[in-house]
Design a protein around this motif. Structure first.
Motif, PDB file in Angstrom:
ATOM      1  N   TRP A   1       0.844  -1.194   0.000  1.00 42.33           N
ATOM      2  CA  TRP A   1       0.000   0.000   0.000  1.00 42.33           C
ATOM      3  C   TRP A   1       0.882   1.248   0.000  1.00 42.33           C
ATOM      4  CZ3 TRP A   1      -5.354  -0.409   0.084  1.00 42.33           C
ATOM      5  CH2 TRP A   1      -5.876  -1.666   0.397  1.00 42.33           C
ATOM      6  N   VAL A   2       0.559   2.186  -0.860  1.00 38.59           N
ATOM      7  CA  VAL A   2       1.289   3.452  -0.888  1.00 38.59           C
ATOM      8  C   VAL A   2       0.276   4.595  -0.818  1.00 38.59           C
ATOM      9  CG1 VAL A   2       2.891   4.940  -2.117  1.00 38.59           C
ATOM     10  CG2 VAL A   2       3.140   2.460  -2.275  1.00 38.59           C
ATOM     11  N   VAL A   3       0.304   5.336   0.297  1.00 42.17           N
ATOM     12  CA  VAL A   3      -0.551   6.515   0.441  1.00 42.17           C
ATOM     13  C   VAL A   3       0.296   7.712   0.054  1.00 42.17           C
ATOM     14  CG1 VAL A   3      -1.993   7.857   2.002  1.00 42.17           C
ATOM     15  CG2 VAL A   3      -1.833   5.372   2.288  1.00 42.17           C
ATOM     16  N   ASN A   4      -0.004   8.280  -1.090  1.00 41.77           N
ATOM     17  CA  ASN A   4       0.823   9.328  -1.676  1.00 41.77           C
ATOM     18  C   ASN A   4       0.317  10.717  -1.260  1.00 41.77           C
ATOM     19  OD1 ASN A   4       2.902  10.338  -3.235  1.00 41.77           O
ATOM     20  ND2 ASN A   4       1.791  10.187  -5.165  1.00 41.77           N
ATOM     21  N   ARG A   5       1.237  11.688  -1.282  1.00 44.18           N
ATOM     22  CA  ARG A   5       0.911  13.111  -1.039  1.00 44.18           C
ATOM     23  C   ARG A   5       0.315  13.340   0.349  1.00 44.18           C
ATOM     24  NH1 ARG A   5      -1.645  13.914  -6.621  1.00 44.18           N
ATOM     25  NH2 ARG A   5      -3.520  14.470  -5.478  1.00 44.18           N
ATOM     26  N   LEU A   6       0.927  12.760   1.358  1.00 40.99           N
ATOM     27  CA  LEU A   6       0.452  12.958   2.728  1.00 40.99           C
ATOM     28  C   LEU A   6       1.051  14.260   3.279  1.00 40.99           C
ATOM     29  CD1 LEU A   6      -1.231  11.450   4.913  1.00 40.99           C
ATOM     30  CD2 LEU A   6       0.933  10.574   5.801  1.00 40.99           C
ATOM     31  N   MET A   7       0.192  15.132   3.767  1.00 37.59           N
ATOM     32  CA  MET A   7       0.640  16.417   4.314  1.00 37.59           C
ATOM     33  C   MET A   7       1.509  16.186   5.552  1.00 37.59           C
ATOM     34  SD  MET A   7      -0.472  19.310   2.878  1.00 37.59           S
ATOM     35  CE  MET A   7      -1.743  19.936   1.756  1.00 37.59           C
ATOM     36  N   PRO A   8       2.611  16.939   5.714  1.00 33.35           N
ATOM     37  CA  PRO A   8       3.443  16.794   6.916  1.00 33.35           C
ATOM     38  C   PRO A   8       2.708  17.299   8.148  1.00 33.35           C
ATOM     39  CG  PRO A   8       4.174  18.667   5.613  1.00 33.35           C
ATOM     40  CD  PRO A   8       3.133  17.958   4.784  1.00 33.35           C
ATOM     41  N   LEU A   9       2.827  16.556   9.228  1.00 36.71           N
ATOM     42  CA  LEU A   9       2.144  16.933  10.475  1.00 36.71           C
ATOM     43  C   LEU A   9       3.137  17.661  11.368  1.00 36.71           C
ATOM     44  CD1 LEU A   9      -0.547  16.739  11.969  1.00 36.71           C
ATOM     45  CD2 LEU A   9       0.257  14.621  13.013  1.00 36.71           C
ATOM     46  N   ASP A  10       3.343  18.930  11.089  1.00 40.17           N
ATOM     47  CA  ASP A  10       4.218  19.755  11.911  1.00 40.17           C
ATOM     48  C   ASP A  10       3.470  20.176  13.178  1.00 40.17           C
ATOM     49  OD1 ASP A  10       6.328  19.676  10.095  1.00 40.17           O
ATOM     50  OD2 ASP A  10       5.453  21.302   8.897  1.00 40.17           O
ATOM     51  N   PRO A  11       4.187  20.656  14.187  1.00 39.99           N
ATOM     52  CA  PRO A  11       3.497  21.123  15.399  1.00 39.99           C
ATOM     53  C   PRO A  11       2.435  22.160  15.073  1.00 39.99           C
ATOM     54  CG  PRO A  11       5.865  21.037  15.761  1.00 39.99           C
ATOM     55  CD  PRO A  11       5.649  20.769  14.294  1.00 39.99           C
ATOM     56  N   ALA A  12       1.351  22.133  15.853  1.00 40.71           N
ATOM     57  CA  ALA A  12       0.233  23.038  15.594  1.00 40.71           C
ATOM     58  C   ALA A  12       0.697  24.485  15.683  1.00 40.71           C
ATOM     59  CB  ALA A  12      -0.882  22.776  16.598  1.00 40.71           C
ATOM     60  N   PRO A  13       0.394  25.284  14.654  1.00 42.93           N
ATOM     61  CA  PRO A  13       0.810  26.695  14.688  1.00 42.93           C
ATOM     62  C   PRO A  13      -0.054  27.493  15.663  1.00 42.93           C
ATOM     63  CG  PRO A  13      -0.532  26.275  12.758  1.00 42.93           C
ATOM     64  CD  PRO A  13      -0.324  24.935  13.427  1.00 42.93           C
ATOM     65  N   THR A  14       0.507  28.588  16.161  1.00 42.93           N
ATOM     66  CA  THR A  14      -0.258  29.492  17.025  1.00 42.93           C
ATOM     67  C   THR A  14      -1.164  30.349  16.149  1.00 42.93           C
ATOM     68  OG1 THR A  14       1.551  29.593  18.608  1.00 42.93           O
ATOM     69  CG2 THR A  14      -0.121  31.323  18.733  1.00 42.93           C
ATOM     70  N   PRO A  15      -2.477  30.300  16.369  1.00 40.88           N
ATOM     71  CA  PRO A  15      -3.385  31.082  15.507  1.00 40.88           C
ATOM     72  C   PRO A  15      -3.049  32.562  15.591  1.00 40.88           C
ATOM     73  CG  PRO A  15      -4.599  29.530  16.886  1.00 40.88           C
ATOM     74  CD  PRO A  15      -3.187  29.573  17.408  1.00 40.88           C
ATOM     75  N   PRO A  16      -2.960  33.230  14.460  1.00 45.58           N
ATOM     76  CA  PRO A  16      -2.701  34.682  14.492  1.00 45.58           C
ATOM     77  C   PRO A  16      -3.905  35.420  15.059  1.00 45.58           C
ATOM     78  CG  PRO A  16      -3.199  33.939  12.258  1.00 45.58           C
ATOM     79  CD  PRO A  16      -3.081  32.707  13.102  1.00 45.58           C
ATOM     80  N   ALA A  17      -3.680  36.641  15.435  1.00 45.59           N
ATOM     81  CA  ALA A  17      -4.736  37.422  16.084  1.00 45.59           C
ATOM     82  C   ALA A  17      -5.967  37.539  15.198  1.00 45.59           C
ATOM     83  CB  ALA A  17      -4.200  38.805  16.445  1.00 45.59           C
ATOM     84  N   GLU A  18      -5.751  37.750  13.868  1.00 49.40           N
ATOM     85  CA  GLU A  18      -6.910  37.933  13.004  1.00 49.40           C
ATOM     86  C   GLU A  18      -7.715  36.635  12.862  1.00 49.40           C
ATOM     87  OE1 GLU A  18      -3.222  37.425  10.364  1.00 49.40           O
ATOM     88  OE2 GLU A  18      -3.834  38.440  12.220  1.00 49.40           O
TER      89      GLU A  18
END
Length: 277
Positions: free
Chosen positions: A229-246
């Motif tokens: 099985w090959v699941v292609n184009r998987l988004m990288p799971l980087d640490p959750a970003p801090t939501p900007p004020a807007e």
């Protein structure tokens, strides 16, 4: 058996993860002679087949990347586009049919008469699957010339048609040369030590569900089939970003937040399928 390299390390190209997984399988037994690449259009099937061919050639393997009557490629032997080292073979059913008749009848003049395009077109109408079986038969006959042949099939549904045609023709003839050839081909296709099915999909709900359904169809024909099985184009799971004020104020999310949310959704989709866990 099934495995699902989903590229947990986005900095490491997926082709190396696939190659590593195949090396693990090769440690268990000799790598399969035939590797079929299945998948819907747009999932990266052909790109991954080419990448794997390059990786195997770099390991010293004698590899052929085969296609079945692919209109964008020249017929017969060629160097695969986008590479300088990968030998390709685009199987033309008319040429394969002529070669099979010549090998069976051993009468060149009669071969030229029977193998005219008009005849194979007529046979395609009265015996559906003739193009698929002669193309598959040609690639099957070449398997001893290479360590591995990678077959980049046009689509998942076409792969099922190819395999069905082999069984149908064996049942149709019942005896004789064509029956023996079909039976020998079917024995190879049913042997998980000789055949590996690489199922290429995307981390989205519908492609995953379709791939799971396709796997069931393959298993109904070849119980015990071996899968990669090959699941292609998987988004990288980087640490959750801090939501900007807007964003906290109700404005559109940042690009980083969108990517993170997409990565979470993709992993949730994968969690619904046991083979992807």
């Amino acid at each position: 058996t099934s495995t699902a390299p989903t590229n947990p390390n986005p900095k490491k190209p997926l082709r190396f993860l696939i190659s590593s997984k195949l090396r693990q399988k090769e440690g268990e037994h000799q790598l399969q002679k035939l590797i079929f690449f299945h998948g819907k259009g747009g999932v990266g099937k052909s790109t991954l087949a080419l990448a794997l061919a390059r990786a195997m050639i770099a390991q010293g393997k004698k590899v052929l990347l085969a296609t079945l009557d692919e209109p964008t490629l020249p017929p017969g032997d060629h160097v695969y586009p986008g590479s300088t080292e990968v030998p390709g073979f685009n199987c033309n059913p008319n040429a394969a049919f002529e070669e099979y008749i010549e090998r069976t009848l051993k009468i060149p003049a009669l071969t030229k008469l029977l193998a005219k395009n008009t005849l194979i077109q007529l046979l395609a109408k009265v015996a559906p699957g003739i193009k698929e079986i002669v193309s598959m038969g040609k690639i099957w006959s070449m398997r001893e010339e290479y360590d591995t042949i990678l077959i980049d099939l046009p689509s998942s549904g076409y792969g099922l048609t190819v395999f069905h045609s082999v069984r149908n023709f064996m049942n149709l003839f019942g005896k004789g040369k064509s029956f023996e050839d079909s039976r020998a081909m079917l024995e190879t296709l049913a042997d998980p030590k000789q055949v590996l099915h690489a199922l290429i999909t995307l981390p989205e709900e519908m492609p995953l569900a379709e791939t799971e359904e396709f796997r069931g169809h393959l298993l109904s024909q070849f119980p015990g089939a071996s899968f990669l099985w090959v699941v292609n184009r998987l988004m990288p799971l980087d640490p959750a970003p801090t939501p900007p004020a807007e964003a906290r104020g109700g404005h559109p999310r940042s690009a980083e937040s969108f990517v993170y949310g997409k990565a979470l959704q993709e992993r949730e989709n994968l969690s619904r399928f046991p083979w992807a866990k």
